[in-house]
Design a protein around this motif. Sequence first.
Motif, PDB file in Angstrom:
ATOM      1  N   GLY A 173       2.217  24.232  18.685  1.00 28.16           N
ATOM      2  CA  GLY A 173       1.676  24.124  17.336  1.00 28.16           C
ATOM      3  C   GLY A 173       2.731  23.662  16.348  1.00 28.16           C
ATOM      4  N   ASP A 174       3.954  24.169  16.505  1.00 26.42           N
ATOM      5  CA  ASP A 174       5.057  23.740  15.641  1.00 26.42           C
ATOM      6  C   ASP A 174       5.324  22.248  15.808  1.00 26.42           C
ATOM      7  N   ALA A 175       5.288  21.775  17.051  1.00 21.71           N
ATOM      8  CA  ALA A 175       5.555  20.361  17.336  1.00 21.71           C
ATOM      9  C   ALA A 175       4.523  19.467  16.663  1.00 21.71           C
ATOM     10  N   LYS A 176       3.268  19.865  16.711  1.00 22.25           N
ATOM     11  CA  LYS A 176       2.205  19.066  16.089  1.00 22.25           C
ATOM     12  C   LYS A 176       2.242  19.192  14.566  1.00 22.25           C
ATOM     13  N   PHE A 177       2.561  20.377  14.070  1.00 23.96           N
ATOM     14  CA  PHE A 177       2.618  20.615  12.623  1.00 23.96           C
ATOM     15  C   PHE A 177       3.724  19.778  11.987  1.00 23.96           C
ATOM     16  N   VAL A 178       4.905  19.754  12.600  1.00 31.21           N
ATOM     17  CA  VAL A 178       6.012  18.970  12.041  1.00 31.21           C
ATOM     18  C   VAL A 178       5.677  17.483  12.061  1.00 31.21           C
ATOM     19  N   ALA A 179       4.943  17.036  13.072  1.00 27.38           N
ATOM     20  CA  ALA A 179       4.551  15.624  13.137  1.00 27.38           C
ATOM     21  C   ALA A 179       3.581  15.279  12.007  1.00 27.38           C
ATOM     22  N   ALA A 180       2.615  16.151  11.753  1.00 27.02           N
ATOM     23  CA  ALA A 180       1.659  15.903  10.671  1.00 27.02           C
ATOM     24  C   ALA A 180       2.354  15.918   9.309  1.00 27.02           C
ATOM     25  N   ILE A 181       3.300  16.813   9.145  1.00 31.86           N
ATOM     26  CA  ILE A 181       4.056  16.871   7.886  1.00 31.86           C
ATOM     27  C   ILE A 181       4.875  15.596   7.713  1.00 31.86           C
ATOM     28  N   ALA A 182       5.532  15.150   8.776  1.00 28.46           N
ATOM     29  CA  ALA A 182       6.332  13.927   8.710  1.00 28.46           C
ATOM     30  C   ALA A 182       5.449  12.720   8.392  1.00 28.46           C
ATOM     31  N   LEU A 183       4.235  12.706   8.905  1.00 26.98           N
ATOM     32  CA  LEU A 183       3.296  11.629   8.600  1.00 26.98           C
ATOM     33  C   LEU A 183       3.062  11.540   7.091  1.00 26.98           C
ATOM     34  N   TRP A 184       2.863  12.662   6.447  1.00 28.91           N
ATOM     35  CA  TRP A 184       2.619  12.688   5.006  1.00 28.91           C
ATOM     36  C   TRP A 184       3.876  12.365   4.206  1.00 28.91           C
ATOM     37  N   LEU A 185       5.014  12.886   4.635  1.00 29.71           N
ATOM     38  CA  LEU A 185       6.234  12.705   3.843  1.00 29.71           C
ATOM     39  C   LEU A 185       6.873  11.342   4.060  1.00 29.71           C
ATOM     40  N   GLY A 186       6.746  10.816   5.256  1.00 31.32           N
ATOM     41  CA  GLY A 186       7.263   9.486   5.538  1.00 31.32           C
ATOM     42  C   GLY A 186       8.731   9.457   5.904  1.00 31.32           C
ATOM     43  N   TRP A 187       9.144   8.262   6.253  1.00 31.06           N
ATOM     44  CA  TRP A 187      10.496   8.032   6.749  1.00 31.06           C
ATOM     45  C   TRP A 187      11.555   8.392   5.710  1.00 31.06           C
ATOM     46  N   SER A 188      11.290   8.029   4.451  1.00 28.34           N
ATOM     47  CA  SER A 188      12.311   8.207   3.406  1.00 28.34           C
ATOM     48  C   SER A 188      12.599   9.676   3.121  1.00 28.34           C
ATOM     49  N   GLU A 189      11.651  10.554   3.358  1.00 29.65           N
ATOM     50  CA  GLU A 189      11.847  11.986   3.083  1.00 29.65           C
ATOM     51  C   GLU A 189      12.081  12.804   4.352  1.00 29.65           C
ATOM     52  N   LEU A 190      12.071  12.153   5.502  1.00 30.11           N
ATOM     53  CA  LEU A 190      12.128  12.881   6.773  1.00 30.11           C
ATOM     54  C   LEU A 190      13.430  13.661   6.949  1.00 30.11           C
ATOM     55  N   SER A 209       7.508  13.237  -2.785  1.00 30.77           N
ATOM     56  CA  SER A 209       6.684  12.332  -1.982  1.00 30.77           C
ATOM     57  C   SER A 209       5.991  11.262  -2.818  1.00 30.77           C
ATOM     58  N   VAL A 210       5.517  10.235  -2.127  1.00 34.80           N
ATOM     59  CA  VAL A 210       4.760   9.173  -2.781  1.00 34.80           C
ATOM     60  C   VAL A 210       3.441   9.702  -3.325  1.00 34.80           C
ATOM     61  N   TRP A 211       2.959  10.801  -2.769  1.00 35.43           N
ATOM     62  CA  TRP A 211       1.675  11.354  -3.179  1.00 35.43           C
ATOM     63  C   TRP A 211       1.725  11.871  -4.607  1.00 35.43           C
ATOM     64  N   LEU A 212       2.822  12.512  -4.952  1.00 37.81           N
ATOM     65  CA  LEU A 212       2.959  13.028  -6.308  1.00 37.81           C
ATOM     66  C   LEU A 212       3.086  11.872  -7.305  1.00 37.81           C
ATOM     67  N   GLU A 213       3.830  10.860  -6.925  1.00 37.84           N
ATOM     68  CA  GLU A 213       3.967   9.674  -7.775  1.00 37.84           C
ATOM     69  C   GLU A 213       2.628   8.964  -7.959  1.00 37.84           C
ATOM     70  N   ALA A 214       1.880   8.823  -6.863  1.00 35.79           N
ATOM     71  CA  ALA A 214       0.583   8.135  -6.930  1.00 35.79           C
ATOM     72  C   ALA A 214      -0.391   8.903  -7.809  1.00 35.79           C
ATOM     73  N   ALA A 215      -0.388  10.232  -7.700  1.00 38.99           N
ATOM     74  CA  ALA A 215      -1.285  11.046  -8.528  1.00 38.99           C
ATOM     75  C   ALA A 215      -0.903  10.953  -9.999  1.00 38.99           C
ATOM     76  N   ALA A 216       0.380  10.884 -10.283  1.00 35.36           N
ATOM     77  CA  ALA A 216       0.835  10.757 -11.670  1.00 35.36           C
ATOM     78  C   ALA A 216       0.391   9.422 -12.262  1.00 35.36           C
ATOM     79  N   HIS A 217       0.440   8.359 -11.465  1.00 30.67           N
ATOM     80  CA  HIS A 217       0.013   7.037 -11.952  1.00 30.67           C
ATOM     81  C   HIS A 217      -1.508   6.962 -12.136  1.00 30.67           C
ATOM     82  N   ALA A 218      -2.231   7.696 -11.304  1.00 29.16           N
ATOM     83  CA  ALA A 218      -3.687   7.664 -11.385  1.00 29.16           C
ATOM     84  C   ALA A 218      -4.215   8.476 -12.562  1.00 29.16           C
ATOM     85  N   ALA A 219      -3.436   9.458 -12.998  1.00 32.80           N
ATOM     86  CA  ALA A 219      -3.910  10.355 -14.076  1.00 32.80           C
ATOM     87  C   ALA A 219      -3.833   9.742 -15.443  1.00 32.80           C
TER      88      ALA A 219
END
Length: 168
Positions: free
Chosen positions: A78-95, A158-168
């Motif tokens: 479960g840890d192995a899959k969880f870290v992979a899903a987190i890395a997917l969201w955070l991306g290479w630059s934040e890994l 993350s890019v997600w926080l930046e994207a949400a700020a631009h959308a608001a």
Amino acid sequence: MSYLVLAIFPLAMIFGAIWDLTTMTIPNMLTAALAVAFLLFLPLSGLGWQDAALHAAAGGLMLVIGMAMFGFGWIGGGDAKFVAAIALWLGWSELLGYLLVASILGGALTVFLLWFRTMPLPEVLVRRDWIARLHDRKAGIPYGVALGLGGLWMFQHSVWLEAAAHAA
């Protein structure tokens, strides 16, 4: 929609950490839902195809490394899959930053649990299965707690926080 993006990842991190703390497992449904949510929200992120591919590469790399670590018995599946899903969201630059934060938190959690397991457990706590399991010296470490908290910490970059700020 941008507020939903801001809620999904943090709630998943909290849920995964609490679930692992109380059951010593991380549900496959959680990691699958994170991967699907990433794909659904990808158009809102503002990521181009190349950046999206780097996010996918970060998730894939962590899945391969995590599964190898699971194969050696160092972490749970479960840890192995969880870290992979987190890395997917955070991306290479934040890994790298994420792995550093999660490792520090995991080390602190391990030291705390090793200390906790040397203390006598009051009878009222022995009746709580999840606390008794955490107190058991033969039990593992619920590393999903550190992975989830590390994900929460790095989400602010993350890019997600930046994207949400631009959308608001």
